[in-house]
Design a protein around this motif. Structure first.
Motif, short mmCIF file in Angstrom:
data_model
loop_
_atom_site.label_atom_id
_atom_site.label_comp_id
_atom_site.label_asym_id
_atom_site.label_seq_id
_atom_site.Cartn_x
_atom_site.Cartn_y
_atom_site.Cartn_z
N SER A 42 0.82 -1.21 0.00
CA SER A 42 0.00 0.00 0.00
C SER A 42 0.85 1.26 0.00
O SER A 42 0.43 2.30 -0.49
CB SER A 42 -0.94 0.01 1.21
OG SER A 42 -0.19 -0.09 2.42
N SER A 43 2.06 1.18 0.55
CA SER A 43 2.95 2.33 0.58
C SER A 43 3.56 2.58 -0.79
O SER A 43 4.12 1.66 -1.40
CB SER A 43 4.08 2.09 1.60
OG SER A 43 5.18 2.93 1.35
N PRO A 44 3.48 3.81 -1.32
CA PRO A 44 4.07 4.10 -2.63
C PRO A 44 5.57 3.78 -2.69
O PRO A 44 6.04 3.23 -3.70
CB PRO A 44 3.82 5.60 -2.81
CG PRO A 44 2.61 5.87 -2.00
CD PRO A 44 2.72 4.97 -0.81
N VAL A 81 2.92 10.95 -6.33
CA VAL A 81 2.02 10.74 -5.19
C VAL A 81 1.50 12.08 -4.68
O VAL A 81 2.28 12.99 -4.38
CB VAL A 81 2.74 10.00 -4.04
CG1 VAL A 81 1.78 9.73 -2.89
CG2 VAL A 81 3.37 8.71 -4.54
N GLU A 83 -0.95 13.40 -1.68
CA GLU A 83 -1.71 13.04 -0.48
C GLU A 83 -1.97 11.54 -0.40
O GLU A 83 -3.11 11.09 -0.24
CB GLU A 83 -3.02 13.84 -0.41
CG GLU A 83 -2.80 15.33 -0.23
CD GLU A 83 -4.08 16.12 -0.08
OE1 GLU A 83 -5.17 15.54 -0.33
OE2 GLU A 83 -4.00 17.30 0.30
N GLU A 84 -0.89 10.77 -0.57
CA GLU A 84 -0.92 9.31 -0.46
C GLU A 84 -1.62 8.62 -1.62
O GLU A 84 -1.77 7.40 -1.64
CB GLU A 84 -1.54 8.84 0.87
CG GLU A 84 -0.78 9.27 2.09
CD GLU A 84 0.65 8.73 2.12
OE1 GLU A 84 0.85 7.54 1.84
OE2 GLU A 84 1.57 9.53 2.40
N LYS A 85 -2.10 9.38 -2.59
CA LYS A 85 -2.76 8.79 -3.77
C LYS A 85 -1.79 8.77 -4.93
O LYS A 85 -1.18 9.79 -5.27
CB LYS A 85 -4.01 9.59 -4.14
CG LYS A 85 -4.77 9.00 -5.34
CD LYS A 85 -6.04 9.77 -5.65
CE LYS A 85 -5.74 11.08 -6.34
NZ LYS A 85 -6.97 11.75 -6.85
N ILE A 86 -1.63 7.60 -5.55
CA ILE A 86 -0.74 7.47 -6.70
C ILE A 86 -1.44 7.98 -7.96
O ILE A 86 -2.56 7.56 -8.27
CB ILE A 86 -0.30 6.00 -6.89
CG1 ILE A 86 0.58 5.56 -5.72
CG2 ILE A 86 0.47 5.83 -8.21
CD1 ILE A 86 1.00 4.10 -5.77
N LEU A 87 -0.78 8.90 -8.63
CA LEU A 87 -1.30 9.42 -9.90
C LEU A 87 -0.60 8.70 -11.04
O LEU A 87 0.61 8.84 -11.22
CB LEU A 87 -1.07 10.93 -10.01
CG LEU A 87 -1.68 11.81 -8.91
CD1 LEU A 87 -1.39 13.28 -9.21
CD2 LEU A 87 -3.18 11.59 -8.78
N MET A 99 -5.62 16.00 -13.67
CA MET A 99 -4.46 15.81 -12.80
C MET A 99 -3.71 17.12 -12.57
O MET A 99 -3.27 17.41 -11.46
CB MET A 99 -3.51 14.78 -13.41
CG MET A 99 -3.95 13.36 -13.24
SD MET A 99 -2.65 12.20 -13.76
CE MET A 99 -3.55 10.66 -13.63
N GLU A 102 -5.30 19.17 -10.00
CA GLU A 102 -5.03 18.65 -8.66
C GLU A 102 -3.64 19.08 -8.18
O GLU A 102 -3.46 19.40 -7.00
CB GLU A 102 -5.10 17.12 -8.66
CG GLU A 102 -6.48 16.54 -8.78
CD GLU A 102 -6.47 15.03 -8.60
OE1 GLU A 102 -6.37 14.57 -7.45
OE2 GLU A 102 -6.52 14.31 -9.61
N HIS A 108 3.80 17.79 -4.08
CA HIS A 108 3.54 16.36 -4.17
C HIS A 108 4.89 15.63 -4.11
O HIS A 108 5.94 16.27 -4.10
CB HIS A 108 2.78 16.00 -5.44
CG HIS A 108 3.54 16.30 -6.69
ND1 HIS A 108 3.53 17.54 -7.29
CD2 HIS A 108 4.37 15.54 -7.47
CE1 HIS A 108 4.29 17.53 -8.37
NE2 HIS A 108 4.81 16.32 -8.50
#
Length: 203
Positions: A42-44, A81, A83-87, A99, A102, A108
């Protein structure tokens, strides 16, 4: 009898990674991994290491079937990444614009995982991996700037919908960490790891 020099192989189709590795003045070949990539972390930072290992080991295993010579395979994977979200890659003009909106006016992270897989005598002998994270600050973008950049087509095949070394450069207000990591390969960290591997660097 003089020991044969270890062969170096880059397991990546990225022209940017190829150009960066050339800056170390090393002789190497390129062989693209055909592995079906799977993320279980789960961790990038852990995910990019996992993917880099999958790519490098797949190429090393293929080489082991063809030769018993000593080889060192380098695999890498980069994610953006927010805010913990993978783009990932935007996939089209509208996705790129979304994107970029964002990222506008925010910081980021860009994480690159690198794996070094050494194979000899027809089998993998050692796998090492690490990750590097760089923080990137993007200036506030107007809607016109967003759409104009997306219309160039440059962001469509890039994670996070931008290339720091390309036309997006004027919109980067600052970075903290390794610039080359954002391009796709953390050169300083990789150089330090290669120094631990005999038979690659000659200085």
């Amino acid at each position: 009898m003089e020991k044969k020099k270890m062969k170096l192989v880059l397991a990546s189709a990225s022209p940017r990674r190829k150009e960066l590795l050339e800056r170390l003045g090393l002789d190497f070949s390129v062989q693209v991994s055909k592995v079906d990539e799977k993320i279980t972390c789960s961790s990038p930072a852990e995910a990019v290491k996992e993917l880099a290992v999958q790519k490098a080991e797949a190429v090393a295993e293929e080489l082991c079937r063809r030769t018993e010579e000593e080889v060192l395979v380098i695999g890498a994977d980069t994610v953006v990444v927010l805010e913990e979200k993978i783009l990932g890659k935007p996939g089209g003009f509208e996705g790129a614009c979304r994107m970029l909106r964002e990222l506008s006016g925010r910081a980021h992270q860009v994480c690159t995982g690198v794996a070094l897989v050494r194979a000899n005598e027809g089998k993998i002998q050692e796998t090492r991996c690490f990750s590097e994270t760089t923080e990137v600050h993007v200036a506030m973008l107007s809607e016109k700037e967003i759409q104009s950049y997306a219309a160039t087509g440059e962001p469509l095949d890039k994670a996070g919908a931008y290339g720091i070394q390309g036309r997006f450069a004027p919109y980067i207000s600052g970075i903290s960490g390794d610039y080359y990591n954002v391009v796709g390969l953390p050169l300083h960290a990789l150089y330090q790891e290669l120094k631990k591997t005999g038979g690659i660097l000659e200085w």
